[in-house]
Design an enzyme around this catalytic site. Structure first.
Site, PDB file in Angstrom:
ATOM      1  N   LYS A 182       0.816  -1.221   0.000  1.00 39.44           N
ATOM      2  CA  LYS A 182       0.000   0.000   0.000  1.00 39.44           C
ATOM      3  C   LYS A 182       0.846   1.265   0.000  1.00 39.44           C
ATOM      4  CE  LYS A 182      -4.460  -1.699   1.376  1.00 39.44           C
ATOM      5  NZ  LYS A 182      -5.501  -1.833   2.406  1.00 39.44           N
ATOM      6  N   ARG A 236      -3.707 -10.023   4.736  1.00 36.42           N
ATOM      7  CA  ARG A 236      -4.246 -10.038   3.359  1.00 36.42           C
ATOM      8  C   ARG A 236      -3.118  -9.580   2.438  1.00 36.42           C
ATOM      9  NH1 ARG A 236      -6.826  -6.516  -0.168  1.00 36.42           N
ATOM     10  NH2 ARG A 236      -8.524  -7.420  -1.360  1.00 36.42           N
TER      11      ARG A 236
HETATM   12  C1  9MG Z   1     -10.483  -4.932  -0.658  1.00 36.97           C
HETATM   13  N1  9MG Z   1      -9.443  -4.437   0.233  1.00 36.97           N
HETATM   14  C2  9MG Z   1      -8.408  -3.630  -0.105  1.00 36.97           C
HETATM   15  N2  9MG Z   1      -7.666  -3.359   0.987  1.00 36.97           N
HETATM   16  C3  9MG Z   1      -8.249  -4.025   2.022  1.00 36.97           C
HETATM   17  C4  9MG Z   1      -7.976  -4.137   3.381  1.00 36.97           C
HETATM   18  O1  9MG Z   1      -6.968  -3.485   3.943  1.00 36.97           O
HETATM   19  N3  9MG Z   1      -8.775  -4.894   4.144  1.00 36.97           N
HETATM   20  C5  9MG Z   1      -9.836  -5.549   3.601  1.00 36.97           C
HETATM   21  N4  9MG Z   1     -10.606  -6.292   4.419  1.00 36.97           N
HETATM   22  N5  9MG Z   1     -10.152  -5.471   2.314  1.00 36.97           N
HETATM   23  C6  9MG Z   1      -9.381  -4.718   1.536  1.00 36.97           C
END
Ligand code: 9MG
Length: 268
Positions: A215, A249
């Protein structure tokens, strides 16, 4: 979701969109998306998160029909080939319902049940799990001047309130996962504070998911583009795990799996 403390779950990001911010993982073609999902599972993903609408700042919304056309064949294709849990990244109840019928079992709702009044009931009726994520504003404008007095308290209060709302709608606490929403209506200092003090969010007893893979706050720290942020992602995920995160994630599943398996053993 992850009652044991000996494994942090790795959620692989499978974007079926033409405009995700990290282009190497874009898989707009159904067969390529299914193959990418299977590769993530081979590399150690515990969950594959499938998304048909980009949530990056300034992204254009898509219709329900477009979103369903993108995600359903991928969910069906993966469901017929693997038993690994599939998550659908959507804010639309109709997309969630069809995805659950097609074999998904987790709804990743970045609006935390606020975008669609039918979402909570859809999840409750299906007995599915839900990720409730914090976001200030909406994706189109969320990075225009986000403001907080105390970002950590405000994010925690918001998520605890959303968890109560979810339970009132019939989603049991055991099916709720909280997410501080790194990068969603937050400046660099907000993201850093949320990660440094993640243990406060963990203290409420729900599993915490952190999505920070490649990010832009890492780009600000390193002055590097998304393609060069893997090491920053690994470092930040290791800290999140040390602070108690249960799920990370990630775009890079192999590296995420290794990060998780080492960092969990170093948790104080
Ligand atoms: C779809 N998406 C993009 N960034 C995300 C994040 O940090 N958390 C979650 N749950 N979904 C995300």
């Amino acid at each position: 979701m992850n009652e044991q403390t000996d494994r942090v779950l790795v959620m692989g990001i499978l974007n079926v969109t033409p405009d995700s911010f990290y282009s190497e993982i874009r898989t707009f073609d159904t067969d390529a998306a299914i193959a990418a999902g299977l590769r993530m599972i081979e590399q150690g993903a515990d969950i594959v998160d499938i998304g048909g609408e980009s949530s990056r700042p300034g992204a254009n919304p898509v219709t329900t029909e477009q979103e369903l056309r993108r995600v359903l064949p991928v969910i069906e294709g993966l469901r017929s080939r693997t038993s690994v849990p599939l998550s659908i990244d959507t804010t639309k109840a109709r997309v969630a319902k069809d995805a659950l019928q097609a074999g998904a079992s987790i709804i990743n709702d970045i609006s935390a049940l606020r975008a669609d009044p039918n979402m909570a009931g859809t999840i409750a009726d299906a007995g599915a799990k839900v990720v409730l994520m914090h976001m200030q504003g909406v994706p189109q404008t969320m990075q225009n001047e986000p403001q907080y007095q105390d970002v950590v308290s405000e994010v925690c209060d918001f998520l605890v309130e959303r968890a109560h709302t979810a339970q009132e709608a019939g989603i049991p606490a055991s099916n709720i996962i909280l997410d501080p929403g790194i990068g969603f209506g937050k400046r660099l200092e907000h993201n850093l504070a949320l990660l440094r003090r993640l243990s406060k969010l963990v203290s409420y007893g729900y599993p915490v998911l952190v999505g920070l893979s490649r990010k832009s706050f890492l780009g600000l720290l390193l002055d590097l583009p998304a393609s060069e942020r893997l090491e920053g992602t690994i470092a930040a995920n290791a800290v999140a795990i040390a602070c108690g995160a249960s799920i990370i994630r990630v775009h890079d599943v192999k590296e995420g799996r290794r990060t998780a398996d080492v960092a969990i053993r170093l948790r104080p």
